[in-house]
Design a protein around this motif. Structure first.
Motif, PDB file in Angstrom:
ATOM      1  N   HIS A 181     -71.992   2.824  -3.871  1.00 37.86           N
ATOM      2  CA  HIS A 181     -71.447   1.270  -3.637  1.00 37.86           C
ATOM      3  C   HIS A 181     -71.686   0.553  -5.178  1.00 37.86           C
ATOM      4  N   ILE A 214     -68.391   1.063  -6.671  1.00 39.06           N
ATOM      5  CA  ILE A 214     -67.226   0.190  -6.212  1.00 39.06           C
ATOM      6  C   ILE A 214     -67.512  -1.286  -6.895  1.00 39.06           C
ATOM      7  N   ARG A 251     -61.080  11.700  -2.742  1.00 39.03           N
ATOM      8  CA  ARG A 251     -61.176  10.212  -2.462  1.00 39.03           C
ATOM      9  C   ARG A 251     -62.079   9.590  -3.825  1.00 39.03           C
ATOM     10  N   LEU A 277     -61.836   3.837  -2.287  1.00 39.85           N
ATOM     11  CA  LEU A 277     -62.723   3.328  -1.690  1.00 39.85           C
ATOM     12  C   LEU A 277     -62.592   1.611  -1.882  1.00 39.85           C
ATOM     13  N   GLU A 305     -60.013   0.274   0.004  1.00 40.14           N
ATOM     14  CA  GLU A 305     -60.183   0.343   1.658  1.00 40.14           C
ATOM     15  C   GLU A 305     -61.140  -0.854   1.980  1.00 40.14           C
ATOM     16  N   VAL A 306     -62.283  -1.033   1.116  1.00 42.61           N
ATOM     17  CA  VAL A 306     -63.153  -2.117   1.431  1.00 42.61           C
ATOM     18  C   VAL A 306     -62.444  -3.670   1.191  1.00 42.61           C
ATOM     19  N   ARG A 329     -59.166  -3.942   2.115  1.00 43.02           N
ATOM     20  CA  ARG A 329     -58.227  -3.798   3.444  1.00 43.02           C
ATOM     21  C   ARG A 329     -59.200  -4.491   4.514  1.00 43.02           C
ATOM     22  N   ALA A 330     -60.583  -4.181   4.738  1.00 43.25           N
ATOM     23  CA  ALA A 330     -61.213  -4.613   5.769  1.00 43.25           C
ATOM     24  C   ALA A 330     -61.726  -6.023   5.633  1.00 43.25           C
ATOM     25  N   ASN A 331     -62.074  -6.304   4.041  1.00 44.58           N
ATOM     26  CA  ASN A 331     -62.393  -7.754   3.807  1.00 44.58           C
ATOM     27  C   ASN A 331     -62.017  -8.070   2.428  1.00 44.58           C
ATOM     28  N   ALA A 370     -63.985  -9.535  -0.589  1.00 42.62           N
ATOM     29  CA  ALA A 370     -64.967  -8.812  -1.082  1.00 42.62           C
ATOM     30  C   ALA A 370     -65.108  -8.716  -2.649  1.00 42.62           C
ATOM     31  N   ILE A 378     -77.018  -0.184   3.234  1.00 40.69           N
ATOM     32  CA  ILE A 378     -77.358  -1.277   2.194  1.00 40.69           C
ATOM     33  C   ILE A 378     -76.431  -2.320   2.006  1.00 40.69           C
ATOM     34  N   LEU A 430     -71.832 -11.550   2.411  1.00 45.49           N
ATOM     35  CA  LEU A 430     -70.448 -11.578   2.395  1.00 45.49           C
ATOM     36  C   LEU A 430     -70.149 -11.561   3.884  1.00 45.49           C
ATOM     37  N   VAL A 442     -67.760 -11.093   6.774  1.00 41.45           N
ATOM     38  CA  VAL A 442     -66.670 -10.267   7.295  1.00 41.45           C
ATOM     39  C   VAL A 442     -66.217 -10.648   8.639  1.00 41.45           C
ATOM     40  N   PRO A 443     -64.672 -11.047   8.465  1.00 42.95           N
ATOM     41  CA  PRO A 443     -64.189 -11.357   9.683  1.00 42.95           C
ATOM     42  C   PRO A 443     -64.511 -10.378  10.738  1.00 42.95           C
ATOM     43  N   HIS A 500     -62.373  -7.459  11.404  1.00 39.46           N
ATOM     44  CA  HIS A 500     -62.422  -6.473  10.279  1.00 39.46           C
ATOM     45  C   HIS A 500     -63.554  -5.504  10.059  1.00 39.46           C
ATOM     46  N   THR A 504     -65.925  -2.577  10.219  1.00 34.33           N
ATOM     47  CA  THR A 504     -65.718  -1.377   9.963  1.00 34.33           C
ATOM     48  C   THR A 504     -67.038  -0.674   9.775  1.00 34.33           C
ATOM     49  N   THR A 528     -67.069   1.902   4.288  1.00 34.08           N
ATOM     50  CA  THR A 528     -66.152   3.001   3.787  1.00 34.08           C
ATOM     51  C   THR A 528     -66.808   4.222   3.342  1.00 34.08           C
ATOM     52  N   VAL A 529     -67.808   4.104   2.571  1.00 37.40           N
ATOM     53  CA  VAL A 529     -68.655   5.145   1.888  1.00 37.40           C
ATOM     54  C   VAL A 529     -68.870   6.371   3.030  1.00 37.40           C
TER      55      VAL A 529
END
Lengths: 159, 159
Positions: free
Chosen positions: A10, A13, A132, A137, A140-141, A143-145, A148, B93, B102, B104-105, B108, B110, B113-114
């Motif tokens: 994390h 990222i 990966r 990563l 991908e984070v 895309r979800a949010n 971020a 974490i 943060l 998150v809608p 979305h 999920t 990712t990790v």
């Protein structure tokens, strides 16, 4: 596997989202997740020894990524924190006692069948993680949010 | 991973070579590799709980395979001895501190990712092990050493 692997992944990222010239302190990286700074600092130093982050001392010191996020795989991070030993523990019992007395023709001496099967599984695990990257990563984070990356960048800018 | 996984895998291969009606004691299985009987007995009981071996008490008691060696995968053995938790430890974490703030809608939300990337690697590992049966391993040992199965059968017959 050590919990530091999660922390380190994390943090990588997050570091991919702060400005490349900006070094972030261990205390600040830790505060984002309410982690113990001293312990996270150990993980960051382990990442440093693997070239995943570079560190800079002094009043504007801290950590930044040591190479592009597309050049850092999850396998790199896991190995830096957790070592690269495989999960299966082979103690070579087939060489002991009556089992060891079973004569094997020289040309047929092979690695233990059981150990080899676990090695192949371990290889499949490593291949997945090597494929990966931190950049994957991070994408991908986002895309979800989608918010971020900006949230992280601004939070670390208020330093 | 516990060293018992290695022990259990080799014991299953050996049990696949003794006559199906014959039960073998933990002491005898242990002696073949000079292993501590009490500790191996624990592993055999774990295999028993998973249906990999069946045990029989009494003077002619002992262990035999609970199903055909082509119906027992290395994944079955590993899970029976070592549990089925995955290697990666996710402590969530990303939900803590400023990271957790943060927003998150809902649509979305999920899995992390990790954690998901490690789960996919874990799945690749399990698939490899699930595809290798005790029968496969036994055949592979015999290819390397054709005398192995007879040697094992005779050794356990001298019981």
């Amino acid at each position: 596997m050590r919990e530091g692997v999660e922390w380190a992944a994390h943090c990588c990222i997050n570091l991919s989202w702060v400005a490349p010239e900006k070094a972030v302190t261990a205390a600040r990286l830790a505060a984002f997740y309410e982690l113990p700074t001293a312990y996270l600092n150990k993980q960051l130093n382990a990442l440093g020894r693997a070239g995943i982050v570079s560190s800079q001392s002094g009043p504007r010191g801290g950590f930044r990524l040591g190479r592009g996020p597309d050049q850092i795989s999850l396998m790199d991070v896991a190995a830096a924190i957790d070592g690269s030993a495989q999960a299966f523990l082979c103690t070579g019992i087939r060489h002991r006692g009556p089992a060891g007395e079973l004569a094997v023709p020289e040309e047929h001496r092979t690695r233990c069948t059981v150990a080899r099967a676990f090695s192949l599984a371990d290889l499949a695990w490593r291949r997945q993680l090597a494929a990966r990257t931190v950049a994957d990563l991070a994408a991908e984070v986002r895309r979800a949010n989608p918010a971020a990356s900006d949230y992280v960048r601004h939070w670390f800018d208020r330093n």
